[in-house]
Motif scaffolding. Structure first.
Motif, PDB file in Angstrom:
ATOM      1  N   MET A 195       0.839  -1.189   0.000  1.00 41.91           N
ATOM      2  CA  MET A 195       0.000   0.000   0.000  1.00 41.91           C
ATOM      3  C   MET A 195       0.874   1.240   0.000  1.00 41.91           C
ATOM      4  O   MET A 195       1.817   1.339   0.761  1.00 41.91           O
ATOM      5  CB  MET A 195      -0.890   0.015   1.258  1.00 41.91           C
ATOM      6  CG  MET A 195      -1.989   1.053   1.169  1.00 41.91           C
ATOM      7  SD  MET A 195      -2.888   1.271   2.700  1.00 41.91           S
ATOM      8  CE  MET A 195      -3.684  -0.294   2.865  1.00 41.91           C
ATOM      9  N   THR A 235      -2.029   6.035  -0.537  1.00 43.50           N
ATOM     10  CA  THR A 235      -3.241   5.273  -0.232  1.00 43.50           C
ATOM     11  C   THR A 235      -3.507   5.289   1.268  1.00 43.50           C
ATOM     12  O   THR A 235      -4.655   5.418   1.702  1.00 43.50           O
ATOM     13  CB  THR A 235      -3.087   3.821  -0.711  1.00 43.50           C
ATOM     14  OG1 THR A 235      -2.608   3.848  -2.051  1.00 43.50           O
ATOM     15  CG2 THR A 235      -4.407   3.099  -0.670  1.00 43.50           C
ATOM     16  N   THR A 236      -2.447   5.142   2.042  1.00 48.30           N
ATOM     17  CA  THR A 236      -2.611   5.208   3.495  1.00 48.30           C
ATOM     18  C   THR A 236      -3.228   6.532   3.900  1.00 48.30           C
ATOM     19  O   THR A 236      -4.143   6.584   4.732  1.00 48.30           O
ATOM     20  CB  THR A 236      -1.238   5.067   4.190  1.00 48.30           C
ATOM     21  OG1 THR A 236      -0.545   3.962   3.643  1.00 48.30           O
ATOM     22  CG2 THR A 236      -1.407   4.886   5.680  1.00 48.30           C
ATOM     23  N   ARG A 284      -5.142   8.344   2.186  1.00 49.36           N
ATOM     24  CA  ARG A 284      -6.564   8.333   1.820  1.00 49.36           C
ATOM     25  C   ARG A 284      -7.412   7.630   2.877  1.00 49.36           C
ATOM     26  O   ARG A 284      -8.533   8.032   3.168  1.00 49.36           O
ATOM     27  CB  ARG A 284      -6.757   7.633   0.478  1.00 49.36           C
ATOM     28  CG  ARG A 284      -6.457   8.517  -0.726  1.00 49.36           C
ATOM     29  CD  ARG A 284      -6.566   7.754  -2.017  1.00 49.36           C
ATOM     30  NE  ARG A 284      -7.940   7.627  -2.470  1.00 49.36           N
ATOM     31  CZ  ARG A 284      -8.299   6.991  -3.589  1.00 49.36           C
ATOM     32  NH1 ARG A 284      -7.378   6.409  -4.327  1.00 49.36           N
ATOM     33  NH2 ARG A 284      -9.553   6.903  -3.934  1.00 49.36           N
ATOM     34  N   LEU A 285      -6.865   6.572   3.434  1.00 51.21           N
ATOM     35  CA  LEU A 285      -7.612   5.849   4.477  1.00 51.21           C
ATOM     36  C   LEU A 285      -7.843   6.744   5.682  1.00 51.21           C
ATOM     37  O   LEU A 285      -8.937   6.797   6.236  1.00 51.21           O
ATOM     38  CB  LEU A 285      -6.844   4.600   4.916  1.00 51.21           C
ATOM     39  CG  LEU A 285      -6.665   3.479   3.907  1.00 51.21           C
ATOM     40  CD1 LEU A 285      -6.108   2.248   4.608  1.00 51.21           C
ATOM     41  CD2 LEU A 285      -7.963   3.129   3.218  1.00 51.21           C
ATOM     42  N   PHE A 286      -6.787   7.440   6.076  1.00 50.31           N
ATOM     43  CA  PHE A 286      -6.930   8.306   7.240  1.00 50.31           C
ATOM     44  C   PHE A 286      -7.865   9.463   6.940  1.00 50.31           C
ATOM     45  O   PHE A 286      -8.639   9.901   7.794  1.00 50.31           O
ATOM     46  CB  PHE A 286      -5.562   8.816   7.706  1.00 50.31           C
ATOM     47  CG  PHE A 286      -4.693   7.732   8.283  1.00 50.31           C
ATOM     48  CD1 PHE A 286      -3.400   7.541   7.821  1.00 50.31           C
ATOM     49  CD2 PHE A 286      -5.166   6.908   9.302  1.00 50.31           C
ATOM     50  CE1 PHE A 286      -2.596   6.540   8.352  1.00 50.31           C
ATOM     51  CE2 PHE A 286      -4.363   5.899   9.829  1.00 50.31           C
ATOM     52  CZ  PHE A 286      -3.078   5.715   9.354  1.00 50.31           C
ATOM     53  N   ALA A 292     -10.388   9.359   4.950  1.00 46.80           N
ATOM     54  CA  ALA A 292     -11.746   8.822   4.999  1.00 46.80           C
ATOM     55  C   ALA A 292     -12.236   8.768   6.439  1.00 46.80           C
ATOM     56  O   ALA A 292     -13.388   9.104   6.739  1.00 46.80           O
ATOM     57  CB  ALA A 292     -11.784   7.429   4.367  1.00 46.80           C
ATOM     58  N   ALA A 293     -11.353   8.352   7.341  1.00 52.09           N
ATOM     59  CA  ALA A 293     -11.743   8.273   8.756  1.00 52.09           C
ATOM     60  C   ALA A 293     -12.081   9.650   9.297  1.00 52.09           C
ATOM     61  O   ALA A 293     -12.975   9.803  10.139  1.00 52.09           O
ATOM     62  CB  ALA A 293     -10.622   7.636   9.573  1.00 52.09           C
ATOM     63  N   ARG A 294     -11.375  10.664   8.826  1.00 55.12           N
ATOM     64  CA  ARG A 294     -11.665  12.038   9.264  1.00 55.12           C
ATOM     65  C   ARG A 294     -13.007  12.517   8.748  1.00 55.12           C
ATOM     66  O   ARG A 294     -13.671  13.342   9.371  1.00 55.12           O
ATOM     67  CB  ARG A 294     -10.574  13.000   8.769  1.00 55.12           C
ATOM     68  CG  ARG A 294      -9.473  13.270   9.772  1.00 55.12           C
ATOM     69  CD  ARG A 294      -8.693  14.509   9.375  1.00 55.12           C
ATOM     70  NE  ARG A 294      -8.046  14.369   8.082  1.00 55.12           N
ATOM     71  CZ  ARG A 294      -6.903  13.709   7.886  1.00 55.12           C
ATOM     72  NH1 ARG A 294      -6.296  13.126   8.897  1.00 55.12           N
ATOM     73  NH2 ARG A 294      -6.389  13.619   6.677  1.00 55.12           N
TER      74      ARG A 294
END
Lengths: 219, 183
Positions: free
Chosen positions: A1, A5-6, A8-10, A12-14
């Motif tokens: 990853m 991309t990482t 983007r994950l964080f 999304a969580a925000r």
């Protein structure tokens, strides 16, 4: 990853967050609880605010409410009705079977003599209005903050959180560079409200405005 | 009803500020402790009701610390007493974002679902500092304060957390999480 991309994950969580309704309902329950305490100050009370839940049958927004118990170790997690899911593709088709649709009931207290505390009709609206002002200031949109502040002012003398409104006005003035006005309003507020914890906030704004050169001007 | 005292008014304003400043933060923290959106709603409400009851014990400036500690405690209790939801549970995959359209929500839903799968592989104390750093974007000093750690400990824990996160990603064998996934 990848790193990207990482990120983007964080991000999304925000982006996830509670609904405005939940926030406002919670505040309402908190205010009711505090007011119940104030009126029963001589009687030791175990406060049991009942937050009302309405469950929408259709896929529109669902309002979550719970009976919140204040025993030290809750023996069960209050159940919630179907989630506030706007992506119907991902929402489960099954209803959560064990949840009753509860009907509105007044806030209960253990004091037999006092009538149940009635929620102030516009208090939640007022809190919501103040929050919108706060967000505008946080976003740096002071023009919007001033517009909302004026709207709030026009809401009239029944505003119960007017001190908070004044603090927000001070912050908006400070942020938009209207330093002299910010100083004036803050000084007046502190003079008029010596015991109010909000005066501490006013003082710290004053301190940040003066940059240490005006220390003698503080009352 | 008797006129409200100054003190009562001040308290109400403080409660409103508590919600305005910290509600979303608490919800997000709870959510990343392996809790679905509905339960996150419930737990967040519980946390703020506790804070209301204990308001006089919370000194100015330490609100977030109080709320964070309470959120951790209430979530831990709740998870002990309820059956933990499996990752494939549809509720956990549901994302609560009132403003997004359906396509964006599916993407978000996948992203947070994957994030939670990775986080779950970390020891909790590493997961927590990672969440505070990467999602809440707090400074190490603030993380140290919330987690009640020495500054150096917090910094090294965060470094370990980032390494552990990368290892977990590799262990899960995730290449591109945004391609279609098998069930």
């Amino acid at each position: 990853m990848t790193e990207r991309t990482t990120a983007r994950l964080f991000r999304a969580a925000r982006a996830e967050g509670p609904s405005c309704q939940l926030r406002e309902q919670t505040l309402q329950a908190m205010l009711d609880s505090a007011r119940t305490t104030d009126s029963n100050v001589r009687t030791p009370v175990i406060r049991r605010p009942v937050v009302v839940a309405l469950t929408a049958v259709v896929a529109a927004a669902a309002f979550v409410a719970l009976v919140s118990r204040h025993e030290p170790a809750p023996d069960r997690l209050p159940l919630a009705p179907e989630p506030l899911a706007l992506a119907q593709a991902s929402a489960s088709a099954k209803a959560t079977p064990s949840l009753p649709a509860s009907t509105p009931s007044p806030v209960e207290t253990h004091s037999a003599s006092a009538p149940p505390a009635r929620p102030h009709p516009s208090l939640a609206d007022e809190a919501a209005a103040l929050e919108r002002i706060r967000r505008a200031i946080a976003a740096g949109d002071t023009a919007e903050a001033f517009r909302l502040l004026d709207q709030y002012r026009r809401g009239g003398a029944s505003n119960r959180m007017s001190a908070e409104g004044t603090l927000l006005r001070i912050e908006a003035l400070a942020r938009s560079g209207r330093t002299a006005e910010a100083r004036q309003v803050a000084t007046d507020f502190i003079a008029a409200n010596p015991g109010n914890p909000l005066s501490d906030r006013a003082r710290s704004i004053l301190a940040s405005l003066s940059g240490g050169t005006d220390a003698g001007a503080l009352p | 009803m008797a006129a409200q005292t100054e003190r009562e008014k001040a308290r109400e304003e403080r409660l409103a500020r508590l919600v305005g400043d910290h509600f979303d933060f608490v919800w997000r923290i709870v959510r990343r402790m392996g809790v679905g959106p509905d339960d996150a709603d419930d737990i967040t409400q519980q946390v703020f009701m506790i804070a209301t009851r204990k308001l006089d014990d919370i000194s100015e400036g330490s609100e977030r610390k109080f709320l964070y500690g309470t959120a951790r405690r209430v979530t831990a209790n709740a998870r002990r007493s309820t059956r933990r939801r499996p990752e494939v549970d549809a509720d956990v995959d549901t994302v609560a974002t009132p403003d997004a359209g359906p396509e964006a929500l599916t993407e978000l839903s996948k992203a947070v679902s994957l994030l939670d799968r990775v986080l779950e592989r970390l020891p909790p104390e590493l997961g927590r500092v990672l969440v505070l750093a990467e999602i809440e974007e707090l400074e190490v000093a603030e993380i140290a304060k919330l987690e009640e750690l020495k500054l150096g400990t917090a910094a090294s824990r965060l470094r370990r957390a980032r390494r552990a996160f990368q290892s977990a990603v590799e262990a899960l064998g995730v290449e591109n999480p945004f391609a279609s996934e098998e069930p």
